[in-house]
Design an enzyme around this catalytic site. Structure first.
Site, PDB file in Angstrom:
ATOM      1  N   ASP A  21      72.857  54.573 109.842  1.00 23.39           N
ATOM      2  CA  ASP A  21      72.861  53.618 108.726  1.00 23.39           C
ATOM      3  C   ASP A  21      73.368  54.317 107.472  1.00 23.39           C
ATOM      4  O   ASP A  21      73.196  55.526 107.307  1.00 23.39           O
ATOM      5  CB  ASP A  21      71.444  53.081 108.469  1.00 23.39           C
ATOM      6  CG  ASP A  21      71.444  51.708 107.797  1.00 23.39           C
ATOM      7  OD1 ASP A  21      70.977  50.735 108.426  1.00 23.39           O
ATOM      8  OD2 ASP A  21      71.923  51.607 106.644  1.00 23.39           O
ATOM      9  N   ASN A  32      76.502  47.223 115.176  1.00 27.40           N
ATOM     10  CA  ASN A  32      75.734  46.122 114.593  1.00 27.40           C
ATOM     11  C   ASN A  32      75.834  46.032 113.077  1.00 27.40           C
ATOM     12  O   ASN A  32      75.656  44.959 112.503  1.00 27.40           O
ATOM     13  CB  ASN A  32      74.262  46.309 115.015  1.00 27.40           C
ATOM     14  CG  ASN A  32      73.321  45.446 114.235  1.00 27.40           C
ATOM     15  OD1 ASN A  32      73.214  44.240 114.482  1.00 27.40           O
ATOM     16  ND2 ASN A  32      72.641  46.041 113.263  1.00 27.40           N
ATOM     17  N   TYR A  56      83.419  37.012 105.446  1.00 26.59           N
ATOM     18  CA  TYR A  56      82.414  37.273 106.494  1.00 26.59           C
ATOM     19  C   TYR A  56      82.791  36.539 107.786  1.00 26.59           C
ATOM     20  O   TYR A  56      82.812  37.126 108.864  1.00 26.59           O
ATOM     21  CB  TYR A  56      81.044  36.817 105.998  1.00 26.59           C
ATOM     22  CG  TYR A  56      79.930  37.036 106.997  1.00 26.59           C
ATOM     23  CD1 TYR A  56      79.333  38.285 107.134  1.00 26.59           C
ATOM     24  CD2 TYR A  56      79.459  35.997 107.802  1.00 26.59           C
ATOM     25  CE1 TYR A  56      78.303  38.496 108.041  1.00 26.59           C
ATOM     26  CE2 TYR A  56      78.430  36.197 108.715  1.00 26.59           C
ATOM     27  CZ  TYR A  56      77.858  37.449 108.825  1.00 26.59           C
ATOM     28  OH  TYR A  56      76.840  37.656 109.735  1.00 26.59           O
ATOM     29  N   LYS A 102      83.737  37.936 111.624  1.00 26.10           N
ATOM     30  CA  LYS A 102      82.944  37.655 112.822  1.00 26.10           C
ATOM     31  C   LYS A 102      83.798  37.006 113.909  1.00 26.10           C
ATOM     32  O   LYS A 102      83.556  37.198 115.098  1.00 26.10           O
ATOM     33  CB  LYS A 102      81.723  36.802 112.454  1.00 26.10           C
ATOM     34  CG  LYS A 102      80.741  37.533 111.535  1.00 26.10           C
ATOM     35  CD  LYS A 102      80.286  38.864 112.149  1.00 26.10           C
ATOM     36  CE  LYS A 102      79.319  39.638 111.299  1.00 26.10           C
ATOM     37  NZ  LYS A 102      78.909  40.916 111.914  1.00 26.10           N
ATOM     38  N   THR A 111      66.405  38.664 107.462  1.00 29.23           N
ATOM     39  CA  THR A 111      66.708  40.069 107.173  1.00 29.23           C
ATOM     40  C   THR A 111      67.101  40.199 105.701  1.00 29.23           C
ATOM     41  O   THR A 111      67.116  39.228 104.964  1.00 29.23           O
ATOM     42  CB  THR A 111      67.880  40.561 108.048  1.00 29.23           C
ATOM     43  OG1 THR A 111      69.073  39.917 107.596  1.00 29.23           O
ATOM     44  CG2 THR A 111      67.664  40.275 109.524  1.00 29.23           C
TER      45      THR A 111
HETATM   46  N1  LIG Z   1      70.544  37.849 109.722  1.00 29.04           N
HETATM   47  C1  LIG Z   1      71.239  36.889 110.300  1.00 29.04           C
HETATM   48  O1  LIG Z   1      70.842  35.711 110.256  1.00 29.04           O
HETATM   49  C2  LIG Z   1      72.520  37.228 111.046  1.00 29.04           C
HETATM   50  C3  LIG Z   1      73.159  36.160 111.710  1.00 29.04           C
HETATM   51  C4  LIG Z   1      74.336  36.436 112.397  1.00 29.04           C
HETATM   52  C5  LIG Z   1      74.836  37.730 112.435  1.00 29.04           C
HETATM   53  N2  LIG Z   1      74.185  38.741 111.777  1.00 29.04           N
HETATM   54  C6  LIG Z   1      74.757  40.076 111.877  1.00 29.04           C
HETATM   55  O2  LIG Z   1      73.774  40.980 112.324  1.00 29.04           O
HETATM   56  C7  LIG Z   1      74.100  42.300 111.879  1.00 29.04           C
HETATM   57  C8  LIG Z   1      72.885  42.927 111.251  1.00 29.04           C
HETATM   58  O3  LIG Z   1      72.563  42.222 110.073  1.00 29.04           O
HETATM   59  P1  LIG Z   1      71.077  41.968 109.545  1.00 29.04           P
HETATM   60  O4  LIG Z   1      70.933  40.513 109.329  1.00 29.04           O
HETATM   61  O5  LIG Z   1      70.107  42.676 110.388  1.00 29.04           O
HETATM   62  O6  LIG Z   1      71.241  42.613 108.085  1.00 29.04           O
HETATM   63  P2  LIG Z   1      70.455  43.740 107.269  1.00 29.04           P
HETATM   64  O7  LIG Z   1      71.126  43.772 105.952  1.00 29.04           O
HETATM   65  O8  LIG Z   1      68.978  43.491 107.308  1.00 29.04           O
HETATM   66  O9  LIG Z   1      70.781  45.068 108.093  1.00 29.04           O
HETATM   67  C9  LIG Z   1      72.062  45.620 108.107  1.00 29.04           C
HETATM   68  C10 LIG Z   1      71.959  47.132 108.050  1.00 29.04           C
HETATM   69  O10 LIG Z   1      73.301  47.647 108.064  1.00 29.04           O
HETATM   70  C11 LIG Z   1      73.379  48.675 107.104  1.00 29.04           C
HETATM   71  N3  LIG Z   1      74.744  48.845 106.632  1.00 29.04           N
HETATM   72  C12 LIG Z   1      75.410  48.116 105.700  1.00 29.04           C
HETATM   73  N4  LIG Z   1      76.625  48.632 105.479  1.00 29.04           N
HETATM   74  C13 LIG Z   1      76.735  49.716 106.286  1.00 29.04           C
HETATM   75  C14 LIG Z   1      77.746  50.682 106.497  1.00 29.04           C
HETATM   76  N5  LIG Z   1      78.885  50.638 105.800  1.00 29.04           N
HETATM   77  N6  LIG Z   1      77.535  51.657 107.401  1.00 29.04           N
HETATM   78  C15 LIG Z   1      76.349  51.722 108.083  1.00 29.04           C
HETATM   79  N7  LIG Z   1      75.360  50.849 107.911  1.00 29.04           N
HETATM   80  C16 LIG Z   1      75.552  49.860 107.022  1.00 29.04           C
HETATM   81  C17 LIG Z   1      72.443  48.267 105.974  1.00 29.04           C
HETATM   82  O11 LIG Z   1      72.056  49.395 105.193  1.00 29.04           O
HETATM   83  C18 LIG Z   1      71.286  47.644 106.753  1.00 29.04           C
HETATM   84  O12 LIG Z   1      70.293  48.596 107.041  1.00 29.04           O
HETATM   85  C19 LIG Z   1      75.281  42.141 110.919  1.00 29.04           C
HETATM   86  O13 LIG Z   1      76.479  42.457 111.599  1.00 29.04           O
HETATM   87  C20 LIG Z   1      75.237  40.670 110.573  1.00 29.04           C
HETATM   88  O14 LIG Z   1      76.497  40.188 110.201  1.00 29.04           O
HETATM   89  C21 LIG Z   1      73.031  38.507 111.088  1.00 29.04           C
END
Ligand SMILES: NC(=O)c1ccc[n+]([C@@H]2O[C@H](COP(=O)([O-])OP(=O)(O)OC[C@H]3O[C@@H](n4cnc5c(N)ncnc54)[C@H](O)[C@@H]3O)[C@@H](O)[C@H]2O)c1
Length: 284
Positions: free
Chosen positions: A41, A94, A160, A164, A197
């Site tokens: 991370d 992720n 975004y 995706k 999140t």
């Molecule tokens: N939360 C949702 O509803 C949802 C829905 C669809 C897809 N997603 C996808 O799930 C994945 C995880 O998202 P989440 O919701 O858990 O978000 P989150 O923000 O809670 O977690 C994402 C993590 O990625 C880290 N991060 C950000 N930029 C980074 C980088 N450049 N290098 C390394 N780490 C980095 C952040 O520090 C964080 O800890 C993402 O790809 C997001 O697009 C989330």
């Protein structure tokens, strides 16, 4: 459910974005399944905190500062993983960020960052890890986090959403490349629905007030409708273990989005959104 994931026992999992949300949930669950986990991370303090808790639970865990927007950081991550734990069983690309704003409004640097993290992060994750995984010749899994948004369209979230969509075609072609190589590596695309999140807390927006409004709607929707990161992991990991390509947290919504997308393309209809979504954007 644990039974389904027995294929992972004793293996090595690498999760990017493991310091929060879905990645954190996946790291915790993988450790519970008897995997050694690497938590990558850009927020090392959070990844380290999760790693400590995982270690306290009796599993081996390593937190590695990694900015997935930098290809070399993923090379370093692959090298340190291999030196520390050996062959990788499961790689989950992720890490992802949300950015809101009109196409013409976002500064070039914000466009670059969004695409670098969300698209190039996954591409260079595979580029850095796959050669050793292929050479090892062992059964392994690569999963890339897209979104149900990868099957939809949404103004203001253009950067975004397009990232995706890209993850889906990237994963589909990668799946076929593993078949061409006759490699025992399963490829999955993860399409989460709402998960509560920090993603919208951390998101950047353009100046127009519509962005803040839209972010508020999305943030509240995740808070009220979202499952936890760990619950998401409990739905995701068994499907990856099964070798499914399409991995969903909310199967009915995924199917609805897929059907709408298929209909839109087969009819070659102009882009449209349901009236209630447009109303939320201040249209109509
Ligand atoms: N939360 C949702 O509803 C949802 C829905 C669809 C897809 N997603 C996808 O799930 C994945 C995880 O998202 P989440 O919701 O858990 O978000 P989150 O923000 O809670 O977690 C994402 C993590 O990625 C880290 N991060 C950000 N930029 C980074 C980088 N450049 N290098 C390394 N780490 C980095 C952040 O520090 C964080 O800890 C993402 O790809 C997001 O697009 C989330």
């Amino acid at each position: 459910m644990g039974q389904d994931m027995a294929v992972f026992r004793g293996g090595v999992a690498v999760i990017t974005g493991a310091g929060s949300g879905i990645g954190e949930g996946l790291a915790r669950l993988a450790a519970q399944q008897g995997m050694r986990v690497v938590l990558a991370d850009v927020a090392l303090d959070r990844a380290e905190q999760v790693a400590e808790e995982v270690r306290a639970g009796g599993a081996e865990a390593l937190a590695v500062h990694t900015d997935v927007a930098e290809p070399e950081a993923l090379d370093r991550l692959a090298a340190v993983t291999h030196e520390t734990f050996g062959d990788v069983t499961l790689l989950v690309n992720n890490a992802g960020i949300e950015t809101l704003g009109y196409v013409w409004e976002l500064p070039a640097a914000l466009w670059e960052k969004t695409l670098n993290v969300n698209i190039h992060g996954a591409i260079h994750g595979v580029r850095a890890f796959a050669p050793r995984m292929l050479e090892a010749g062992k059964r392994a899994w690569i999963a890339n986090t897209s979104s149900i948004g990868g099957l939809g369209i949404m103004p203001i979230q253009t950067s975004y959403v397009l990232s995706k969509h890209a993850i889906l075609s990237f994963s589909e072609c990668l799946y076929l490349e593993m078949q061409v190589k006759k490699a025992p590596i399963h490829v999955s695309a993860i399409l989460p629905g709402p998960v509560a999140t920090r993603i919208f807390e951390d998101s950047k927006t353009g100046e127009d007030p519509v962005n803040a409004r839209h972010r508020e709607i999305m943030r509240n929707m995740l808070k009220s409708d979202g499952i936890t990161g760990f619950e998401a992991a409990e739905r995701i990991l068994p499907q990856i273990a099964e070798g499914r390509f399409w991995v969903s947290t909310h199967p009915e919504t995924t199917r609805e989005f897929a059907n709408n997308r298929a209909r839109h393309l087969s009819e070659l209809s102009a882009p449209s959104l349901p009236p209630e979504v447009l109303a939320g954007l201040g249209v109509g």
